[in-house]
Design a protein around this motif. Sequence first.
Motif, PDB file in Angstrom:
ATOM      1  N   ALA A   1       0.820  -1.216   0.000  1.00  0.00           N
ATOM      2  CA  ALA A   1       0.000   0.000   0.000  1.00  0.00           C
ATOM      3  C   ALA A   1       0.849   1.259   0.000  1.00  0.00           C
ATOM      4  CB  ALA A   1      -0.914   0.001   1.218  1.00  0.00           C
ATOM      5  N   SER A   2       2.165   1.125   0.269  1.00  0.00           N
ATOM      6  CA  SER A   2       3.005   2.311   0.421  1.00  0.00           C
ATOM      7  C   SER A   2       3.422   2.940  -0.897  1.00  0.00           C
ATOM      8  CB  SER A   2       4.267   1.947   1.215  1.00  0.00           C
ATOM      9  OG  SER A   2       5.044   0.993   0.499  1.00  0.00           O
ATOM     10  N   GLY A   3       3.287   2.233  -2.011  1.00  0.00           N
ATOM     11  CA  GLY A   3       3.762   2.759  -3.286  1.00  0.00           C
ATOM     12  C   GLY A   3       2.694   3.496  -4.065  1.00  0.00           C
ATOM     13  N   SER A   4       3.132   4.402  -4.935  1.00  0.00           N
ATOM     14  CA  SER A   4       2.222   5.097  -5.848  1.00  0.00           C
ATOM     15  C   SER A   4       2.278   4.388  -7.191  1.00  0.00           C
ATOM     16  CB  SER A   4       2.635   6.563  -6.006  1.00  0.00           C
ATOM     17  OG  SER A   4       2.576   7.226  -4.758  1.00  0.00           O
ATOM     18  N   ALA A   5       1.131   3.916  -7.665  1.00  0.00           N
ATOM     19  CA  ALA A   5       1.067   3.043  -8.837  1.00  0.00           C
ATOM     20  C   ALA A   5       1.688   3.696 -10.065  1.00  0.00           C
ATOM     21  CB  ALA A   5      -0.375   2.655  -9.125  1.00  0.00           C
ATOM     22  N   ILE A   6       2.388   2.870 -10.843  1.00  0.00           N
ATOM     23  CA  ILE A   6       2.953   3.276 -12.137  1.00  0.00           C
ATOM     24  C   ILE A   6       2.264   2.435 -13.200  1.00  0.00           C
ATOM     25  CG2 ILE A   6       5.029   3.330 -13.561  1.00  0.00           C
ATOM     26  CD1 ILE A   6       6.642   3.726 -11.013  1.00  0.00           C
ATOM     27  N   TYR A   7       1.770   3.095 -14.259  1.00  0.00           N
ATOM     28  CA  TYR A   7       0.964   2.405 -15.263  1.00  0.00           C
ATOM     29  C   TYR A   7       1.734   2.257 -16.577  1.00  0.00           C
ATOM     30  CZ  TYR A   7      -2.772   3.339 -11.961  1.00  0.00           C
ATOM     31  OH  TYR A   7      -3.536   3.393 -10.820  1.00  0.00           O
TER      32      TYR A   7
ATOM     33  N   THR B   1       1.612  -2.852 -11.671  1.00  0.00           N
ATOM     34  CA  THR B   1       1.710  -1.435 -11.311  1.00  0.00           C
ATOM     35  C   THR B   1       2.224  -1.269  -9.881  1.00  0.00           C
ATOM     36  OG1 THR B   1      -0.643  -1.431 -10.693  1.00  0.00           O
ATOM     37  CG2 THR B   1      -0.096  -0.771 -12.934  1.00  0.00           C
ATOM     38  N   SER B   2       1.834  -2.149  -8.981  1.00  0.00           N
ATOM     39  CA  SER B   2       2.317  -2.075  -7.602  1.00  0.00           C
ATOM     40  C   SER B   2       3.808  -2.394  -7.529  1.00  0.00           C
ATOM     41  CB  SER B   2       1.537  -3.043  -6.715  1.00  0.00           C
ATOM     42  OG  SER B   2       0.183  -2.671  -6.622  1.00  0.00           O
ATOM     43  N   ALA B   3       4.232  -3.452  -8.236  1.00  0.00           N
ATOM     44  CA  ALA B   3       5.640  -3.843  -8.219  1.00  0.00           C
ATOM     45  C   ALA B   3       6.511  -2.737  -8.804  1.00  0.00           C
ATOM     46  CB  ALA B   3       5.836  -5.141  -8.998  1.00  0.00           C
ATOM     47  N   ALA B   4       6.026  -2.082  -9.850  1.00  0.00           N
ATOM     48  CA  ALA B   4       6.781  -0.983 -10.447  1.00  0.00           C
ATOM     49  C   ALA B   4       6.866   0.197  -9.484  1.00  0.00           C
ATOM     50  CB  ALA B   4       6.139  -0.557 -11.760  1.00  0.00           C
ATOM     51  N   ALA B   5       5.773   0.491  -8.787  1.00  0.00           N
ATOM     52  CA  ALA B   5       5.756   1.596  -7.828  1.00  0.00           C
ATOM     53  C   ALA B   5       6.722   1.351  -6.676  1.00  0.00           C
ATOM     54  CB  ALA B   5       4.344   1.788  -7.292  1.00  0.00           C
ATOM     55  N   LEU B   6       6.907   0.085  -6.312  1.00  0.00           N
ATOM     56  CA  LEU B   6       7.794  -0.265  -5.205  1.00  0.00           C
ATOM     57  C   LEU B   6       9.248  -0.391  -5.638  1.00  0.00           C
ATOM     58  CD1 LEU B   6       5.507  -2.935  -3.505  1.00  0.00           C
ATOM     59  CD2 LEU B   6       6.069  -0.672  -2.609  1.00  0.00           C
ATOM     60  N   GLY B   7       9.513  -0.221  -6.933  1.00  0.00           N
ATOM     61  CA  GLY B   7      10.883  -0.310  -7.426  1.00  0.00           C
ATOM     62  C   GLY B   7      11.379  -1.715  -7.645  1.00  0.00           C
ATOM     63  N   ILE B   8      10.458  -2.689  -7.627  1.00  0.00           N
ATOM     64  CA  ILE B   8      10.859  -4.082  -7.821  1.00  0.00           C
ATOM     65  C   ILE B   8      11.135  -4.372  -9.295  1.00  0.00           C
ATOM     66  CG2 ILE B   8      10.077  -6.481  -7.621  1.00  0.00           C
ATOM     67  CD1 ILE B   8       8.472  -5.607  -5.174  1.00  0.00           C
ATOM     68  N   VAL B   9      10.332  -3.777 -10.189  1.00  0.00           N
ATOM     69  CA  VAL B   9      10.500  -3.975 -11.629  1.00  0.00           C
ATOM     70  C   VAL B   9      10.467  -2.624 -12.322  1.00  0.00           C
ATOM     71  CG1 VAL B   9       9.500  -6.287 -11.704  1.00  0.00           C
ATOM     72  CG2 VAL B   9       8.026  -4.299 -11.953  1.00  0.00           C
ATOM     73  N   ALA B  10      10.872  -2.651 -13.583  1.00  0.00           N
ATOM     74  CA  ALA B  10      10.812  -1.448 -14.419  1.00  0.00           C
ATOM     75  C   ALA B  10      10.299  -1.843 -15.787  1.00  0.00           C
ATOM     76  CB  ALA B  10      12.191  -0.796 -14.524  1.00  0.00           C
TER      77      ALA B  10
END
Length: 589
Positions: free
Chosen positions: A79-85, A95-104
């Motif tokens: 819940a801490s990340g801001s979604a990236i689409y 989108t959650s994984a990208a927001a958390l910096g796990i993937v790009a």
Amino acid sequence: MKKMKFIIAVLSIIFAFQSVNVWADNSYSSWAENEIKEALSLGLIPEDLQSNYTEAITREEFCILVVNMLEKVNEDIVASGSAIYFDDTDNESVTSAAALGIVAGVGDNKFNPDGNITRQEASRMLYMACTLGNNYEDFKTYFSDKLNEMNEAVILPHIFTDGTDIQNWGQESINYCYMYGIMQGIGGNAFDPNSTYSREQAYLTVLRVYRLMKDGEAAGDEKTYLYRKYSDDGSWSYINEKGETVIELNSDVFAAYEFWGGYAVVDRGGTLGFSVIDENGNSVAEGLKYSGRYGNLIPLPNENETLNLKTGEIIGECLPVAKADWVLGEGEWLVPVKDLNSGLYGYYDIEGNMREEPKYSEAYAYYNGRAIVRNYGTVNSNTHRIIDRDFVWLNAGWNFVGAGYNASSAAGDTFVTEKDGKYGFISRVGADSGKFYDNEFDYPNVVSARVMTSGDVYVEKADGTYVIYNNTGNEKFESQYADIFFDNNSGVYKAYAGSTGDTPYYRIISKDGNEIITAAADEYGEIGNGCFYYLNNNAITIYTNRGVVFNTITAEGTIADAYSDNGVIFITDNNGGFKAYTYLGEELL
């Protein structure tokens, strides 16, 4: 009408079965069974992913898996990340994984959700997931606290036999995942960084990350190492990962080499020659002529014999280093060995296991999982063939000798031939498979030619120039250096460029011909994992084989000596100081 009803009934049954996907492969490998069952019981494998266990996992599926695991650890993390689409997927886990910096993404606002991931990409994603845990700093030092290592804040590195394929961004994460037992090698001390990652492999590693984040317990066995230590009085010893002296060597030892497979080679000089010691410092073989080591295979003073450290047996001749440098073939390091009795060649792995019985009258080093052999059956057979790592023929055979040509050198797909002092080569790569490259090779003007352990062909021409060809007959680059070879550990060409007094210096050239290092330096050192160092002006600069500078290490005093051992760089200065750093530049001692 009855027939029609019957057909409809059958179709209904088929569609019903399809809806529950009964044809999906719900079996998994026996080695994965226990951990997969545990992952299922913990809810770590979403229902949609509970099938086709041995298939490659996609980028989107891996995101679903990792985000689901993080939610089990702590919902607040996700819940801490801001979604990236992205334009090509609206999956919430992506989108959650990208927001958390796990993937790009892959560029142009694309994610490529159906693309596969490689083992090194998986390691990076798992590592980034670990950093999100509230107890990350605590369990980062789990092994260090337990073992009281040199520096409890630093993860010890590990050098893999195929480390040249590890990207810059994958170095830290692979070391981390390996040390904590999240990911292991594939055998033969290889990591296979560019291979795809299967679903079941992903499930096991996500379970291990879950345990680590939830309980603070690493999954793997404790990693212990022995490192060489050189003292300012000229003596050698071996220390452990705590920095404690484990083996003190006699004063007659001039040099000590790295431990591998529980054994190390030491140089006693003069008529004493080289000795092999075990991890307790006991001598297991003495008086050796050491011209290179092939894992547990050690050449003996009699050049026709080799000591197999695994079995203690004396076996046949290993091919000279120029022909049998350790060339990785899809995780298998295979060395051609000539049988003492029959005179035919077979293959051993570097653990000391015979993998192919002696049956070839000629055998060459592997490159990219392939090697060239002369047909077995009779020593005078004229036919050469390409074999894969399972020793299966890949071609119908080339009859060179009958046409007046003789083998010069070979590796993988590339075979250099010689006739009356003139050279050409044949390759089995590409659309022109089996073509004899003579015009492109310009063989009437070639003085010498040999296949390098990179699979390229090194050519010396009559006009004094030197050219590197790839194995499809195309010129890669021209070199001004006569003494050039390929360094398998670092993945670069090393060219002798002259000397300053008694000190030689080198040029370092990338695979595509770009000079990474052009200035003279006091010392070049192999590290492994695609990295090397240069000592110059009292500083050690660590490079990757792609020309990227990792770090620069400077000493308080004047650096007297430097060497690398399993990813750790040891430095002594003229004041008797002794320092140790990881190849990522982190200080250990």
